[in-house]
Design a protein around this motif. Structure first.
Motif, short mmCIF file in Angstrom:
data_model
loop_
_atom_site.label_atom_id
_atom_site.label_comp_id
_atom_site.label_asym_id
_atom_site.label_seq_id
_atom_site.Cartn_x
_atom_site.Cartn_y
_atom_site.Cartn_z
N GLN A 8 0.91 -1.01 -0.13
CA GLN A 8 -0.02 0.08 -0.15
C GLN A 8 0.65 1.23 0.08
OE1 GLN A 8 -2.30 1.07 3.47
NE2 GLN A 8 -3.99 1.48 2.27
N GLU A 180 -9.31 -1.68 0.10
CA GLU A 180 -9.23 -1.85 1.70
C GLU A 180 -10.49 -2.69 2.01
OE1 GLU A 180 -8.59 2.03 3.02
OE2 GLU A 180 -10.80 2.16 3.84
N ASN A 331 -6.25 3.71 6.74
CA ASN A 331 -7.17 2.79 6.24
C ASN A 331 -8.84 3.09 6.86
OD1 ASN A 331 -9.10 0.12 6.29
ND2 ASN A 331 -6.90 -0.80 6.23
N VAL A 394 -7.08 -8.52 -0.05
CA VAL A 394 -6.69 -7.14 -0.80
C VAL A 394 -5.61 -7.29 -2.05
CG1 VAL A 394 -5.73 -4.78 -0.27
CG2 VAL A 394 -7.58 -5.58 0.95
#
Length: 429
Positions: A8, A180, A331, A394
């Protein structure tokens, strides 16, 4: 740092760099704008139905109904409204009836007819006499927001009736990079707020999502045409598009509420006040038993990148107000569960799910796409571990979605549909 965090962070850094090198003033041209510029070429000679609500407007603010009704060379003959109605004014979960549009006199079919599921799937009778169905609705990029379920049902019936589906593409307001949240448990029955096995935040435009739906979800693919945007790139959040936000439903009046829906949408379903019905829907979290200052301090101690809370009072309850930077790297989905954990640590002998009804617990599970998440919270499993458990799903999705991406990190658009979806049509600027 775990694999998910590294993945990420690398994607967000690359996306931010590319966005900063792209002009911040670049306006996005929507699919409906491109349709107008083409003089409605794809609609010529057709009898057309339109799925829309007030968020289906061109970049000048003109409604899709008005645009298509006054277009030439084809006939707009039927209108269809998703949840909240074609006027976008009906509350969440409330019944919407068939009607007639006051401005055009056209019949309006409700695709969210009752809270109990009847007529959420269009029927053969509704689509009779149509050559094509146009879909133009702004989405939130969130699996539980029901417009994408309506879209899948429209495609399914259109495939059965051999009717063309034309999707006028729009931005994902959260951007096309963010992914997410949990995916659906294969053993869990899909619902209208969780129809697809995709992460809670899936990082696709409607045009990209329908490519996936057509390939992976529908028993029989529909005849699909996507009219793409011009100027949109994956790192763009809504504020980068140059577009005005049009409310998508009564409790999403602003882009701030749209973003906060991801962070607090679970909480309202289990009886925690999240500001719905007030001036800041989904941006506040309140309760009568709370020490707002202590709850806010605990939340800020999490140091969620781009997210900050301040104390808030409604005059009746106290709580915290979430300030979410449009380009935050936190997140957002995890905030729902972090808030639950904070409250259970903050208030003696307090358990969220002890105070919920069976219907509320059922809805929480439907939003989650699994019963496992609620059971983990009840058992006391730390939220940080629950969030980490989403990582593999994810990362798999980041790979699985690749064949369906129509837009990149730079402003270069494809000249054809990915080969895996070779029977579909993509109309590019």
């Amino acid at each position: 740092m775990n694999l998910r965090s590294l993945f990420q962070s690398a994607v967000l850094v690359a996306a931010l760099f590319l966005l900063l090198t792209w002009t911040a003033r670049a306006a996005v041209t929507l699919g409906i704008d491109q349709l107008e510029k083409s003089n409605f070429a794809v609609l010529q000679g057709k009898r057309v139905g339109l799925v829309t609500n007030p968020s289906g407007a061109d970049s000048k603010g003109r409604s899709a109904i008005d645009v298509l009704y006054h277009g030439s060379g084809f006939h707009l003959v039927k209108l269809f409204g998703p949840e909240h109605g074609i006027d976008g004014q009906t509350g969440a979960g409330q019944e919407v009836s068939n009607s007639r549009d006051r401005a055009t006199g056209l019949p309006v079919y409700a695709l969210y007819n009752t809270p109990y599921g009847e007529f959420r799937h269009p029927t053969h009778r509704m689509f009779s006499g149509l050559d094509a169905v146009v879909y133009d609705v702004q989405d939130l990029g969130n699996r539980s927001y029901t417009f994408i379920s309506t879209l899948g049902y429209v495609m399914d019936q259109a495939a059965k009736d051999n009717i063309q589906v034309i999707v006028l593409d729009r931005p994902d307001p959260l951007g096309g990079v963010r992914i997410e949240g949990p995916r659906l448990d294969p053993s869990f029955k899909p619902s209208f707020v969780g129809l697809y096995d995709i992460p809670y935040i899936y990082g696709l435009t409607p045009g990209e999502l329908v490519l996936w739906i057509n390939a992976k979800y529908l028993p029989k693919p529909c005849r699909l045409t996507i009219i793409s945007m011009k100027g949109w790139i994956r790192p763009m959040v809504w504020e980068d598009t140059g577009l005005k936000w049009v409310p998508t439903s009564p409790n999403i009046p602003t882009i701030a509420s749209a973003r906060a829906y991801t962070a607090t949408g679970f909480l309202g379903e289990i009886g925690i006040e999240s500001g719905c019905g007030g001036p800041n829907p989904f941006q506040v979290v309140m309760g009568p038993e709370w020490d707002a200052s202590s709850v806010t301090r605990r939340f800020n101690a999490l140091h969620i990148p781009g997210v900050h809370a301040r104390t808030w009072s409604s005059g009746r309850d106290d709580g915290m107000f979430l300030q979410i930077d449009p380009r935050n790297a936190g997140n957002l989905t995890a905030i729902n569960f972090q808030a639950i954990e904070i409250l259970e640590n903050e208030i003696d002998h307090f358990s969220i799910f002890d105070r919920t009804s069976a219907d509320q617990r059922d809805m929480f599970d439907k939003l989650s796409g699994t019963t496992s998440l609620r059971r983990q919270l009840v058992s006391g499993r730390p939220v940080r571990d629950i969030v980490r458990s989403w990582n593999s799903g994810v990362i798999r999705w980041a790979i699985e979605r690749q064949p369906y991406l129509l837009y990149g990190l730079t402003p270069v658009r494809p000249t054809k549909v990915p080969s895996v979806i070779a029977d579909n049509t993509l109309i590019t600027p």
